[in-house]
Design a protein around this motif. Structure first.
Motif, mmCIF file in Angstrom:
data_model
loop_
_atom_site.group_PDB
_atom_site.id
_atom_site.type_symbol
_atom_site.label_atom_id
_atom_site.label_comp_id
_atom_site.label_asym_id
_atom_site.label_seq_id
_atom_site.Cartn_x
_atom_site.Cartn_y
_atom_site.Cartn_z
ATOM 1 N N ARG A 79 0.833 -1.198 0.000
ATOM 2 C CA ARG A 79 0.000 0.000 0.000
ATOM 3 C C ARG A 79 0.864 1.243 0.000
ATOM 4 O O ARG A 79 1.969 1.257 0.491
ATOM 5 C CB ARG A 79 -0.905 0.011 1.233
ATOM 6 C CG ARG A 79 -1.797 -1.214 1.353
ATOM 7 C CD ARG A 79 -2.856 -0.964 2.433
ATOM 8 N NE ARG A 79 -3.605 -2.189 2.691
ATOM 9 C CZ ARG A 79 -3.356 -3.001 3.709
ATOM 10 N NH1 ARG A 79 -2.390 -2.714 4.556
ATOM 11 N NH2 ARG A 79 -4.061 -4.088 3.893
ATOM 12 N N PHE A 80 0.299 2.341 -0.544
ATOM 13 C CA PHE A 80 0.997 3.625 -0.504
ATOM 14 C C PHE A 80 1.019 4.147 0.925
ATOM 15 O O PHE A 80 0.030 4.064 1.652
ATOM 16 C CB PHE A 80 0.290 4.637 -1.408
ATOM 17 C CG PHE A 80 0.540 4.426 -2.866
ATOM 18 C CD1 PHE A 80 1.749 3.932 -3.315
ATOM 19 C CD2 PHE A 80 -0.447 4.720 -3.804
ATOM 20 C CE1 PHE A 80 1.989 3.740 -4.656
ATOM 21 C CE2 PHE A 80 -0.217 4.530 -5.154
ATOM 22 C CZ PHE A 80 1.005 4.033 -5.577
ATOM 23 N N THR A 108 7.461 1.795 -4.991
ATOM 24 C CA THR A 108 6.457 2.697 -5.580
ATOM 25 C C THR A 108 6.541 4.107 -5.000
ATOM 26 O O THR A 108 5.916 5.024 -5.527
ATOM 27 C CB THR A 108 5.034 2.159 -5.355
ATOM 28 O OG1 THR A 108 4.819 2.013 -3.943
ATOM 29 C CG2 THR A 108 4.862 0.804 -6.032
ATOM 30 N N GLN A 109 7.280 4.266 -3.904
ATOM 31 C CA GLN A 109 7.422 5.581 -3.286
ATOM 32 C C GLN A 109 8.888 5.822 -2.924
ATOM 33 O O GLN A 109 9.694 4.886 -2.875
ATOM 34 C CB GLN A 109 6.546 5.686 -2.029
ATOM 35 C CG GLN A 109 5.055 5.756 -2.338
ATOM 36 C CD GLN A 109 4.230 5.916 -1.075
ATOM 37 O OE1 GLN A 109 4.200 5.043 -0.224
ATOM 38 N NE2 GLN A 109 3.555 7.053 -0.950
ATOM 39 N N LEU A 110 9.204 7.101 -2.674
ATOM 40 C CA LEU A 110 10.564 7.488 -2.314
ATOM 41 C C LEU A 110 10.548 8.288 -1.021
ATOM 42 O O LEU A 110 9.610 9.055 -0.769
ATOM 43 C CB LEU A 110 11.190 8.370 -3.404
ATOM 44 C CG LEU A 110 11.573 7.742 -4.737
ATOM 45 C CD1 LEU A 110 11.949 8.843 -5.725
ATOM 46 C CD2 LEU A 110 12.731 6.778 -4.564
ATOM 47 N N LYS A 162 11.102 14.132 2.900
ATOM 48 C CA LYS A 162 9.903 14.171 2.061
ATOM 49 C C LYS A 162 9.554 12.763 1.577
ATOM 50 O O LYS A 162 10.443 11.957 1.261
ATOM 51 C CB LYS A 162 10.099 15.095 0.855
ATOM 52 C CG LYS A 162 10.141 16.588 1.232
ATOM 53 C CD LYS A 162 10.305 17.475 0.011
ATOM 54 C CE LYS A 162 10.321 18.950 0.400
ATOM 55 N NZ LYS A 162 8.999 19.452 0.756
ATOM 56 N N LEU A 163 8.245 12.494 1.512
ATOM 57 C CA LEU A 163 7.712 11.237 0.996
ATOM 58 C C LEU A 163 7.057 11.508 -0.352
ATOM 59 O O LEU A 163 6.183 12.372 -0.457
ATOM 60 C CB LEU A 163 6.684 10.660 1.989
ATOM 61 C CG LEU A 163 5.955 9.392 1.573
ATOM 62 C CD1 LEU A 163 6.918 8.215 1.447
ATOM 63 C CD2 LEU A 163 4.839 9.063 2.574
ATOM 64 N N TRP A 164 7.526 10.774 -1.387
ATOM 65 C CA TRP A 164 7.045 10.996 -2.752
ATOM 66 C C TRP A 164 6.350 9.744 -3.274
ATOM 67 O O TRP A 164 6.780 8.633 -2.993
ATOM 68 C CB TRP A 164 8.209 11.314 -3.698
ATOM 69 C CG TRP A 164 9.141 12.393 -3.261
ATOM 70 C CD1 TRP A 164 10.192 12.277 -2.415
ATOM 71 C CD2 TRP A 164 9.107 13.780 -3.663
ATOM 72 N NE1 TRP A 164 10.825 13.482 -2.246
ATOM 73 C CE2 TRP A 164 10.189 14.427 -3.008
ATOM 74 C CE3 TRP A 164 8.290 14.520 -4.512
ATOM 75 C CZ2 TRP A 164 10.457 15.773 -3.173
ATOM 76 C CZ3 TRP A 164 8.558 15.867 -4.665
ATOM 77 C CH2 TRP A 164 9.625 16.481 -4.010
ATOM 78 N N CYS A 179 4.463 14.985 -3.876
ATOM 79 C CA CYS A 179 5.048 14.949 -2.535
ATOM 80 C C CYS A 179 3.900 14.746 -1.548
ATOM 81 O O CYS A 179 3.099 15.649 -1.321
ATOM 82 C CB CYS A 179 5.792 16.244 -2.219
ATOM 83 S SG CYS A 179 6.481 16.288 -0.552
ATOM 84 N N VAL A 180 3.819 13.542 -1.018
ATOM 85 C CA VAL A 180 2.682 13.174 -0.172
ATOM 86 C C VAL A 180 2.772 13.837 1.197
ATOM 87 O O VAL A 180 1.784 14.285 1.760
ATOM 88 C CB VAL A 180 2.629 11.631 -0.003
ATOM 89 C CG1 VAL A 180 1.451 11.215 0.862
ATOM 90 C CG2 VAL A 180 2.574 10.955 -1.351
#
Length: 800
Positions: A10-11, A576-578, A588-590, A597-598
């Motif tokens: 999941r994101f 799936t995310q950085l 930062k969460l991308w 930028c979440v």
């Protein structure tokens, strides 16, 4: 494990701070209580109190003036703590409760530099930078003595251990020791034998002997009956503290006779035991490698049998006094944290590389700390093998070390290697098995180091020391410093990132160049392979993160958002995310799919050099130049579950509200609507009441039965409704009820009533002006109707 794997897909949307490893000691005095259970130390404006057994901070005491603490002392009965601040205020603390019991002005004209209690815990002596010594009665709260005559800063005061003798000793910048008589209120003697600053005074149990130490590399034994020096012992190091040992045999320390023995701590970085009679060193600790090992403080808790020493690196070491066996280690201050990693198969430990040759390993559950010695210069980077037991470090001393943690959590160096000609700034471990590692250096080369097969299970080499590693391959990769290396998940590819603004892809193990990634405008700080796709992420000093395709070396995406250099990047959520960290102090969460930028996590105050994610992907670890290490927890599922529970609760309450309105139970319906904190829902209930044939009575009865907090909320909602001409009638009806039945004093006591009235007045005036205009128009229309003379209608023709 399956649940964890399902959650990884999941994101993520947010991380929360779960734990902080912060500095608690930045130099100065440290003190143990008599039981050895609590440790007191200074950190800027605070005195921190630590639990020795667990390493956790129990209290952090700060004076009201919020100025730096210049001195403190704990009374011998462990009940009273007194602190002195730069604002020349003395504070007496009930430290167990964390409260100040008394605050008074020091009569000193400059900050207090030192203080000490007498053996009865009633008298306190303070020595100031103004050369004065003051004595205070902390029980009766008054100053008893004021001694002047010392030149310069008083940096040492101590009472005689026999309270009947009423003697006070002080030392100032003139290197002499002054003996003050409290009875005669005068200076009895000036002891001059040192040629440099006196650093400590300690007394024998019978009170007949005093030992003084100094930076002139000697310790002097004094007879307190005649106030004469009886023995001078050269110790061949600048001594910061000396401690008289109990006069009993201690074979582990070389104490075999019952004579006077003392222990010294100084700039050689080892604790040494001396026999006063012969002047011989009878025991010395092993010298540890690297700078920063100089000892700055040493104190003995006789009742607990513990000895505490402090190094120049702000590490606190607790020993068993009779054998000098190391019991506990505390890392007081890490300065600039350069890298962090999780350790252990379950990420139970973290290892921290800071601006020091020592590594610090913390156990997350118990806060226990180990300080690892192996490098001789600052450690720059870390990495961990897949299983979590083995990890590696590289340093400015051009060497690498391989460390292994056993199941008990103890860490030892098992291998070392050297070969680079400049600082080794980056290191990476093989991903599949513990077979090799790769290093990158300021000498612009990359080296591949194979590990012996027996290394993971064998702790030492044939000579009893660490195994020596040899580089298998060396490749000149870039024209400038190599800042980052990364090994692909299949161990077949190597990526390098350099200050020359490029990243390069190499085939392992021959180190053949496959391609170059160009596009960044500044140097690269980090390169990272995706765990799932054939993609490389790069972080640069130009403030961007880029994703590159490994097949054609093209740039797939660019993430912009950091205001300064991006120092680290890591893949999360199965690639799936950085997560990225920068020199702006932000993490930062991308989300890669939409470049969004979440979340921006702001908890550090300086450059975030270290970033690492746990193997279950549910935690992240960051370390920064503000000396803080933060453990972040993924709270996405918890927040989603909380939101889902809120939605379900809203649905249930909405259904209950509809049922109450249908049953015309208006009071409960209005209370429920107010608890939902939704003005429109409350308006719906008011409108339902007004549709009732007996609306006025029912509205009055319902509103007046509300609690005060509900009336306050209703008044706030009226402000919102009153701004709209369609809903102003309901607002005015509620206001009318409140104004008619509530006393003005009660209304004025409502929370926020003034702001509500100020917001209500202009709109209410506007509504009444509109009503006045409408009433005038209606009256005029009525006048016209009554005064119009309609013409007579012609008669209808008669039908034939």
């Amino acid at each position: 494990m399956a649940e964890a794997a399902a959650g990884v897909g999941r994101f993520k949307s947010n991380y929360a701070v779960e734990r902080k490893i912060e500095p608690f000691y930045k130099g100065g005095k440290v003190q143990l209580d008599q039981t050895g259970q609590h440790l007191f130390c200074v950190c800027g404006t605070r005195v921190n109190i630590l639990d020795v057994a667990s390493g956790t901070m129990l209290q952090s005491l700060e004076q009201e003036d919020q100025e730096d603490i210049t001195a403190f002392d704990l009374s011998p009965d462990d009940k009273v703590l007194v602190t002195a601040s730069r604002a020349l205020l003395l504070a007496q603390w009930a430290w167990q409760e964390g409260s100040i019991t008394r605050l008074w002005k020091a009569i000193h004209t400059a900050p207090v530099a030192t203080m000490a209690f007498d053996p009865t815990s009633t008298l306190l002596a303070t020595g100031g930078c103004d050369g004065a010594v003051h004595v205070w009665d902390v029980v009766r709260h008054y100053g008893t003595h004021h001694f002047r005559g010392s030149p310069g800063v008083i940096h040492l005061v101590a009472f005689h251990p026999d309270p009947a003798r009423l003697l006070l000793f002080s030392s100032a910048a003139d290197t002499s020791i002054r003996v003050w008589s409290l009875q005669e209120q005068s200076c009895l003697a000036i002891l001059t034998a040192h040629y440099s600053a006196v650093t400590s005074l300690t007394f024998s149990a019978d009170g007949h002997t005093m030992l003084s130490s100094g930076r002139d590399k000697i310790c002097i034994v004094w007879d307190l009956q005649s106030l004469q020096a009886t023995r001078t012992v050269p110790v061949f190091e600048s001594v910061e503290a000396a401690v008289l040992l109990p006069e009993e045999p201690a074979p582990e320390l070389g104490v075999k006779s019952a004579g006077l023995h003392f222990l010294t701590a100084g700039d050689q970085g080892t604790l040494r035991v001396w026999e006063a009679a012969s002047g011989q060193c009878v025991h010395a600790q092993r010298q540890l490698p690297g700078p920063g090992q100089e000892l700055t403080h040493c104190t003995l808790a006789r009742a607990a049998g513990l000895l505490l020493s402090v190094t120049a690196d702000h590490n606190l070491l607790l020993y068993e006094a009779r054998s000098l066996q190391l019991q506990k280690q505390f890392a007081g201050y890490s300065e600039e944290v350069l890298d962090v990693r999780f350790l252990g198969p379950e990420d139970s430990h973290v290892v921290v590389a800071s601006n020091s040759p020592c590594l610090k390993v913390f156990e997350l559950q118990t806060s226990a700390c180990q300080i690892l010695h192996g490098h001789t210069d600052i450690v720059l980077a870390l990495d961990v093998f897949r299983k979590g037991w083995l990890f590696v470090s590289c340093a400015k001393d051009q060497s690498i070390c391989v460390w292994r943690m056993n199941k008990a959590g103890k860490v030892a160096c098992v291998a070392q290697g050297s070969g680079h000609t400049h600082s080794v700034g980056t290191i990476c471990c093989s991903r599949l098995k513990e077979t090799f590692l790769v290093t990158g250096s300021q000498d612009c080369t990359v080296k591949l180091w194979p590990l012996p097969e027996a290394l993971p299970s064998k702790s030492t080499g044939p000579d009893g020391g660490p195994v020596l590693l040899q580089a298998q391959a060396t490749q000149h990769c870039h024209d400038k410093d190599i800042n980052s290396v990364a090994i692909a998940p299949n161990d077949k590819l190597l990526a390098t990132g350099s200050q020359d603004r490029t990243a390069k892809l190499w085939a392992l193990p021959q180190c053949q160049l496959l391609g170059v990634f160009s596009g960044h405008r500044r140097g690269l700080w980090c390169v990272q392979f995706s765990p799932m796709d054939q993609v490389l992420a790069t972080a640069s000093a130009d403030g961007t993160v880029k994703l590159w395709a490994l097949q054609d070396f093209s740039c797939l995406k660019t993430f912009e958002g950091h205001d300064a250099s991006v120092l680290k990047v890591a893949f999360v959520s199965r690639g799936t995310q950085l997560l990225s960290s920068g020199s702006d102090g932000l993490v930062k969460l991308w989300t890669i799919k939409n470049n969004e930028c979440v979340r921006t996590l702001d908890a550090h105050e300086d450059k975030v050099w270290g970033l690492h994610c746990s193997r279950l992907d549910d935690h992240a670890l960051t370390g920064a130049s503000d000396s803080c290490v933060i453990l972040w927890k993924d709270v996405t599922e918890a927040e989603q579950a909380e939101e889902q529970a809120k939605r379900e609760e809203q649905v249930v309450k909405q259904q209950e509200l509809d049922n109450l309105l249908h049953e015309k139970r208006y009071l409960r319906a209005l209370g429920l609507a107010i608890s939902l904190d939704r003005p429109h829902t409350v308006l719906t209930v008011i409108q339902a009441i007004q549709r009732d044939p007996e609306s006025c009575e029912k509205l009055e009865a319902t509103v007046l039965q509300l609690r005060r907090d509900q009336k306050e909320a209703l008044l706030r909602f009226c402000v919102t409704w009153n701004t709209n001409s369609r809903h102003c009638h309901e607002a005015q009806a509620v206001l009318g009820v409140l104004l008619r039945h509530e006393a003005p004093e009660e209304l004025l006591a409502y929370d926020g009533v003034r702001a509500s009235l100020e917001a209500l007045l202009p709109y209410t005036e506007r509504h009444f002006q509109r009503l006045s205009r409408m009433l005038q128009a209606a009256t005029f229309l009525d006048f016209l109707w009554h005064n119009m003379k309609l013409p007579t209608l012609p008669a209808a023709p008669v039908a034939l």
